[in-house]
Design a protein around this motif. Sequence first.
Motif, PDB file in Angstrom:
ATOM      1  N   GLU A  87      35.923  30.199  50.485  1.00 38.49           N
ATOM      2  CA  GLU A  87      36.325  28.936  49.868  1.00 38.49           C
ATOM      3  C   GLU A  87      37.839  28.908  49.737  1.00 38.49           C
ATOM      4  O   GLU A  87      38.467  29.914  49.395  1.00 38.49           O
ATOM      5  N   ILE A  88      38.449  27.769  50.034  1.00 36.50           N
ATOM      6  CA  ILE A  88      39.869  27.570  49.785  1.00 36.50           C
ATOM      7  C   ILE A  88      40.017  26.396  48.830  1.00 36.50           C
ATOM      8  O   ILE A  88      39.344  25.382  48.974  1.00 36.50           O
ATOM      9  N   GLY A  89      40.887  26.557  47.860  1.00 40.89           N
ATOM     10  CA  GLY A  89      41.073  25.516  46.867  1.00 40.89           C
ATOM     11  C   GLY A  89      40.399  25.840  45.556  1.00 40.89           C
ATOM     12  O   GLY A  89      39.434  25.191  45.153  1.00 40.89           O
ATOM     13  N   LYS A  90      40.897  26.870  44.862  1.00 37.40           N
ATOM     14  CA  LYS A  90      40.347  27.223  43.554  1.00 37.40           C
ATOM     15  C   LYS A  90      40.911  26.286  42.496  1.00 37.40           C
ATOM     16  O   LYS A  90      42.105  26.018  42.456  1.00 37.40           O
ATOM     17  N   GLU A  91      40.037  25.798  41.629  1.00 34.51           N
ATOM     18  CA  GLU A  91      40.468  24.891  40.570  1.00 34.51           C
ATOM     19  C   GLU A  91      41.007  25.689  39.382  1.00 34.51           C
ATOM     20  O   GLU A  91      40.410  26.668  38.941  1.00 34.51           O
ATOM     21  N   TRP A  92      42.175  25.238  38.897  1.00 35.04           N
ATOM     22  CA  TRP A  92      42.806  25.857  37.738  1.00 35.04           C
ATOM     23  C   TRP A  92      43.176  24.786  36.719  1.00 35.04           C
ATOM     24  O   TRP A  92      43.568  23.682  37.091  1.00 35.04           O
ATOM     25  N   GLU A  93      43.084  25.144  35.440  1.00 37.06           N
ATOM     26  CA  GLU A  93      43.726  24.345  34.403  1.00 37.06           C
ATOM     27  C   GLU A  93      45.187  24.754  34.336  1.00 37.06           C
ATOM     28  O   GLU A  93      45.516  25.939  34.444  1.00 37.06           O
ATOM     29  N   ALA A  94      46.075  23.781  34.172  1.00 44.56           N
ATOM     30  CA  ALA A  94      47.507  24.072  34.186  1.00 44.56           C
ATOM     31  C   ALA A  94      47.881  25.099  33.120  1.00 44.56           C
ATOM     32  O   ALA A  94      48.652  26.029  33.387  1.00 44.56           O
ATOM     33  N   ALA A  95      47.343  24.958  31.926  1.00 44.63           N
ATOM     34  CA  ALA A  95      47.693  25.875  30.837  1.00 44.63           C
ATOM     35  C   ALA A  95      47.247  27.301  31.141  1.00 44.63           C
ATOM     36  O   ALA A  95      47.972  28.276  30.864  1.00 44.63           O
ATOM     37  N   ALA A  96      46.053  27.443  31.715  1.00 51.22           N
ATOM     38  CA  ALA A  96      45.536  28.776  32.027  1.00 51.22           C
ATOM     39  C   ALA A  96      46.366  29.439  33.117  1.00 51.22           C
ATOM     40  O   ALA A  96      46.678  30.643  33.047  1.00 51.22           O
ATOM     41  N   LEU A  97      46.738  28.672  34.143  1.00 51.04           N
ATOM     42  CA  LEU A  97      47.554  29.239  35.215  1.00 51.04           C
ATOM     43  C   LEU A  97      48.947  29.601  34.705  1.00 51.04           C
ATOM     44  O   LEU A  97      49.502  30.646  35.064  1.00 51.04           O
ATOM     45  N   ALA A  98      49.522  28.756  33.859  1.00 50.28           N
ATOM     46  CA  ALA A  98      50.838  29.042  33.295  1.00 50.28           C
ATOM     47  C   ALA A  98      50.812  30.322  32.472  1.00 50.28           C
ATOM     48  O   ALA A  98      51.748  31.134  32.529  1.00 50.28           O
ATOM     49  N   ALA A  99      49.742  30.514  31.695  1.00 49.53           N
ATOM     50  CA  ALA A  99      49.623  31.733  30.893  1.00 49.53           C
ATOM     51  C   ALA A  99      49.544  32.966  31.787  1.00 49.53           C
ATOM     52  O   ALA A  99      50.185  33.994  31.507  1.00 49.53           O
ATOM     53  N   LYS A 100      48.797  32.871  32.871  1.00 59.22           N
ATOM     54  CA  LYS A 100      48.680  33.996  33.811  1.00 59.22           C
ATOM     55  C   LYS A 100      50.039  34.321  34.431  1.00 59.22           C
ATOM     56  O   LYS A 100      50.448  35.490  34.492  1.00 59.22           O
TER      57      LYS A 100
END
Length: 275
Positions: A87-100
Amino acid sequence: MAKGYIFDIKEFSVNDGPGVRTTVFLRGCPLRCVWCHNPEGLDAGRGVLVREKGCLHCGRCKIPCDHPECRGLSRCLHACPKGLVEEIGKEWEAAALAAKLSRDKDFFRTSGGGVTLSGGEPLFQPDFTKELLQALEVHKAIETSGFAAPEVFRNIVRLCDFVMMDVKLADPAAHRHYTGADNAPILKNLRFLQSCGVPHLLRVPLIPGITDTPENLKGIAALAGESPVELLPYNKMAGAKYPWVGKTFTGEIKGRENAPPDLSVFRNVRIRAAK
């Protein structure tokens, strides 16, 4: 809470802005450049990548399945006996990705690096990109084609510490032919970038016989003015991934070599070393 689709995250990048960086690749792009070397980033949302080498052509992945995670995809993610379907195109929440990403802020501070949003085209997901940039606690950069509505471009650029913007073709007709879109919005956004005070770098992909011609480079130099410019050698492996995502590379530039560029037309230019 904005959500977006990411097709890759690469750490320890040294070509996507100052210092050592993490580059986040967003799905979706409004352009269709004939030389694009990231075809897995062209379409929006989720997609499927099939690695052809080793494929048995058994057709199992094309049989409809009931897996919830495969809904909306053209292939089953689990049927391939060799595990070649991804699969290409993993869904992220902006806040969760920013924290990572912000977990490495001490390393970025030491290395002079940060996070770069690339693609695809990060402005293609404007709400997600804006929220992600607002939440990041590190040096923030974007790599963009500049093809976006002026208000979108300006809102995003104002959140950045550094902007890398492609300027591919100066002639409008050539730009439409080779990218599928007019360059008028790009040139308008370029003028804003040059006047807004945000540090920036203009980048020119040197595509043999298309963007590396003396006429085009002279035209881009006139647009660049005092802005720093980086010339990027053509990636000869650009077409390798197209069959993996069910697309066809045009082959229009296959086998061509770059002509030596005339650097004298630019006021502030450098050439990235070829890989």
